[in-house]
Scaffold this motif. Sequence first.
Motif, PDB file in Angstrom:
ATOM      1  N   SER A 198       0.987  -1.229   0.572  1.00  0.00           N
ATOM      2  CA  SER A 198      -0.203   0.033  -0.008  1.00  0.00           C
ATOM      3  C   SER A 198       0.835   1.176   0.055  1.00  0.00           C
ATOM      4  O   SER A 198       0.771   2.219  -0.634  1.00  0.00           O
ATOM      5  CB  SER A 198      -1.024  -0.123   1.364  1.00  0.00           C
ATOM      6  N   GLN A 199       2.076   1.013   0.846  1.00  0.00           N
ATOM      7  CA  GLN A 199       2.527   2.395  -0.006  1.00  0.00           C
ATOM      8  C   GLN A 199       3.530   2.265  -0.923  1.00  0.00           C
ATOM      9  O   GLN A 199       3.748   3.526  -1.483  1.00  0.00           O
ATOM     10  CB  GLN A 199       4.005   1.921   1.359  1.00  0.00           C
ATOM     11  N   LEU A 200       4.037   1.254  -0.915  1.00  0.00           N
ATOM     12  CA  LEU A 200       4.264   1.623  -2.629  1.00  0.00           C
ATOM     13  C   LEU A 200       3.379   2.362  -3.769  1.00  0.00           C
ATOM     14  O   LEU A 200       3.266   3.084  -4.574  1.00  0.00           O
ATOM     15  CB  LEU A 200       4.378   0.149  -3.270  1.00  0.00           C
ATOM     16  N   ALA A 201       2.843   1.984  -3.615  1.00  0.00           N
ATOM     17  CA  ALA A 201       0.949   2.287  -4.033  1.00  0.00           C
ATOM     18  C   ALA A 201       1.618   3.781  -4.251  1.00  0.00           C
ATOM     19  O   ALA A 201       0.095   4.724  -4.734  1.00  0.00           O
ATOM     20  CB  ALA A 201      -0.723   1.195  -3.907  1.00  0.00           C
ATOM     21  N   ALA A 202       1.167   3.901  -2.753  1.00  0.00           N
ATOM     22  CA  ALA A 202       1.020   5.644  -2.827  1.00  0.00           C
ATOM     23  C   ALA A 202       1.474   5.790  -3.812  1.00  0.00           C
ATOM     24  O   ALA A 202       1.817   7.730  -3.715  1.00  0.00           O
ATOM     25  CB  ALA A 202       0.921   6.260  -1.313  1.00  0.00           C
ATOM     26  N   GLN A 203       2.583   5.516  -3.947  1.00  0.00           N
ATOM     27  CA  GLN A 203       3.640   6.174  -4.745  1.00  0.00           C
ATOM     28  C   GLN A 203       3.107   6.547  -6.190  1.00  0.00           C
ATOM     29  O   GLN A 203       3.713   8.089  -6.537  1.00  0.00           O
ATOM     30  CB  GLN A 203       5.280   6.163  -4.192  1.00  0.00           C
ATOM     31  N   PHE A 204       2.510   6.297  -6.567  1.00  0.00           N
ATOM     32  CA  PHE A 204       2.047   5.351  -7.772  1.00  0.00           C
ATOM     33  C   PHE A 204       1.216   7.037  -7.423  1.00  0.00           C
ATOM     34  O   PHE A 204       1.400   7.461  -8.934  1.00  0.00           O
ATOM     35  CB  PHE A 204       1.649   4.487  -8.274  1.00  0.00           C
ATOM     36  N   THR A 205       0.435   6.718  -6.582  1.00  0.00           N
ATOM     37  CA  THR A 205      -1.114   7.634  -6.300  1.00  0.00           C
ATOM     38  C   THR A 205      -0.887   9.158  -6.570  1.00  0.00           C
ATOM     39  O   THR A 205      -1.417  10.327  -6.420  1.00  0.00           O
ATOM     40  CB  THR A 205      -2.248   7.371  -5.501  1.00  0.00           C
ATOM     41  N   ALA A 206       0.724   9.399  -6.200  1.00  0.00           N
ATOM     42  CA  ALA A 206       1.060  10.516  -6.212  1.00  0.00           C
ATOM     43  C   ALA A 206       1.356  11.399  -7.686  1.00  0.00           C
ATOM     44  O   ALA A 206       0.727  12.613  -6.972  1.00  0.00           O
ATOM     45  CB  ALA A 206       2.675  10.654  -5.373  1.00  0.00           C
ATOM     46  N   VAL A 207       0.734  10.903  -8.605  1.00  0.00           N
ATOM     47  CA  VAL A 207       1.287  11.600  -9.483  1.00  0.00           C
ATOM     48  C   VAL A 207      -0.396  12.045 -10.627  1.00  0.00           C
ATOM     49  O   VAL A 207      -0.226  13.256 -10.756  1.00  0.00           O
ATOM     50  CB  VAL A 207       1.525  10.606 -10.872  1.00  0.00           C
ATOM     51  N   PRO A 208      -1.034  11.361 -10.142  1.00  0.00           N
ATOM     52  CA  PRO A 208      -2.718  11.822 -10.566  1.00  0.00           C
ATOM     53  C   PRO A 208      -2.976  13.055  -9.255  1.00  0.00           C
ATOM     54  O   PRO A 208      -3.379  14.535  -9.789  1.00  0.00           O
ATOM     55  CB  PRO A 208      -3.260  11.018 -10.650  1.00  0.00           C
ATOM     56  N   SER A 209      -2.145  13.039  -8.597  1.00  0.00           N
ATOM     57  CA  SER A 209      -2.634  14.057  -7.549  1.00  0.00           C
ATOM     58  C   SER A 209      -2.175  15.322  -7.092  1.00  0.00           C
ATOM     59  O   SER A 209      -2.251  16.166  -7.068  1.00  0.00           O
ATOM     60  CB  SER A 209      -1.477  13.668  -5.733  1.00  0.00           C
ATOM     61  N   ALA A 210      -0.736  15.276  -7.801  1.00  0.00           N
ATOM     62  CA  ALA A 210       0.654  16.401  -8.938  1.00  0.00           C
ATOM     63  C   ALA A 210      -0.248  16.676  -9.299  1.00  0.00           C
ATOM     64  O   ALA A 210      -0.331  18.081  -9.327  1.00  0.00           O
ATOM     65  CB  ALA A 210       1.893  15.241  -8.680  1.00  0.00           C
ATOM     66  N   MET A 211      -0.749  16.300 -10.023  1.00  0.00           N
ATOM     67  CA  MET A 211      -1.408  17.374 -11.665  1.00  0.00           C
ATOM     68  C   MET A 211      -3.367  17.707 -10.955  1.00  0.00           C
ATOM     69  O   MET A 211      -3.619  17.563 -11.940  1.00  0.00           O
ATOM     70  CB  MET A 211      -1.833  15.568 -13.080  1.00  0.00           C
ATOM     71  N   GLN A 212      -3.227  17.050  -9.928  1.00  0.00           N
ATOM     72  CA  GLN A 212      -4.780  17.481  -9.384  1.00  0.00           C
ATOM     73  C   GLN A 212      -5.980  16.816 -10.274  1.00  0.00           C
ATOM     74  O   GLN A 212      -6.599  17.696 -10.353  1.00  0.00           O
ATOM     75  CB  GLN A 212      -4.645  19.626  -9.317  1.00  0.00           C
ATOM     76  N   ARG A 213      -5.978  15.659 -10.528  1.00  0.00           N
ATOM     77  CA  ARG A 213      -6.561  14.561 -10.799  1.00  0.00           C
ATOM     78  C   ARG A 213      -7.027  13.516  -9.491  1.00  0.00           C
ATOM     79  O   ARG A 213      -7.038  12.766  -9.998  1.00  0.00           O
ATOM     80  CB  ARG A 213      -5.902  14.166 -12.008  1.00  0.00           C
TER      81      ARG A 213
END
Length: 317
Positions: free
Chosen positions: A142-157
């Motif tokens: 789940s921690q590794l998945a959170a690193q990937f979700t950082a991309v849409p989060s950073a794009m404000q998606r």
Amino acid sequence: MATRPSGNLIIENSSWNVGATIAYTALSLLSAPAYLHYLGVNQYGIFVLLTTVIAPLGVLNMGMGQAAVKYIAESLARKQPKEANAYLQGTFLTTGALGTLGVLAVVLAARVLTTRVFSFSQADQQIAYAGVPWVAVTWLLSQLAAQFTAVPSAMQRYSIVSTGTTICGAVTMGMGLMALWQGGNLLTVLEVRAAATFATTLCWGFVAKRLLPSLGLRLTITRATLGRCMHFGVWQSIATAGGMVSSNADKAILGMYLSDVAVGLFAIPQMMVSVTYSLTYRAAEVLLPAVSEIDSTEGRGRSFWVTIRVGWILSLI
């Protein structure tokens, strides 16, 4: 990246975040009676205690998830996708390395935790001991998945993040209940959750690759990238540590001095209270990428103004 006015986008993203939290909470409350029916209060209490044991590992994350969101947002605002990729790879590797060490430490301490620290009955000690590695691995994934979700989060998606998180949570809960319906026990549920989290991590990796094509499969890390992320993340870790103590200390104490049944009975109303208080945090969470982008494009003064104004509005709520 945002193409609409920042104020409207922040409100929209906050709505997505709060809506996803409410939806996930509703799913949890609806599934809780079924889990209690199949597991019983006893094994449900063991499950809650196992997640409490893993909670301190959150400090080892060193705030890499938030650091990834911040620096990826800043890099994309400057139209530097390769730099954003470097930050994502750096935080992913750091999270994986530190998380693996934490998982190994918990697995090595599993016997002591399940036989001496918590008041498990003799019959429950074996299943609790066998469940520790699965809970630890699920946490790492789940921690590794959170690193990937950082991309849409950073794009404000956040529409992508919120929808994906809700769907993944619903699938994981459903798979656990299906395993119990077919005659499984707590250990089966933990194994299914680990498999579902692994699949979730792969899916979020695919999403990150689609949104950030420059993301390479060859993971690398530089001293400059690591230094900036660690400098930002250490303060996040301090905040995380305080939050973990406040949210898990009561369950740990119940597990030490009472029983896993008491923990199971306490966990459901405690979850409802925690989620209610977390709604404001979830609404404000979208500020990180928005303020980071504004800081890179419009200056520090404008980012301060947005932070103070939105913070004032949330304080009224």
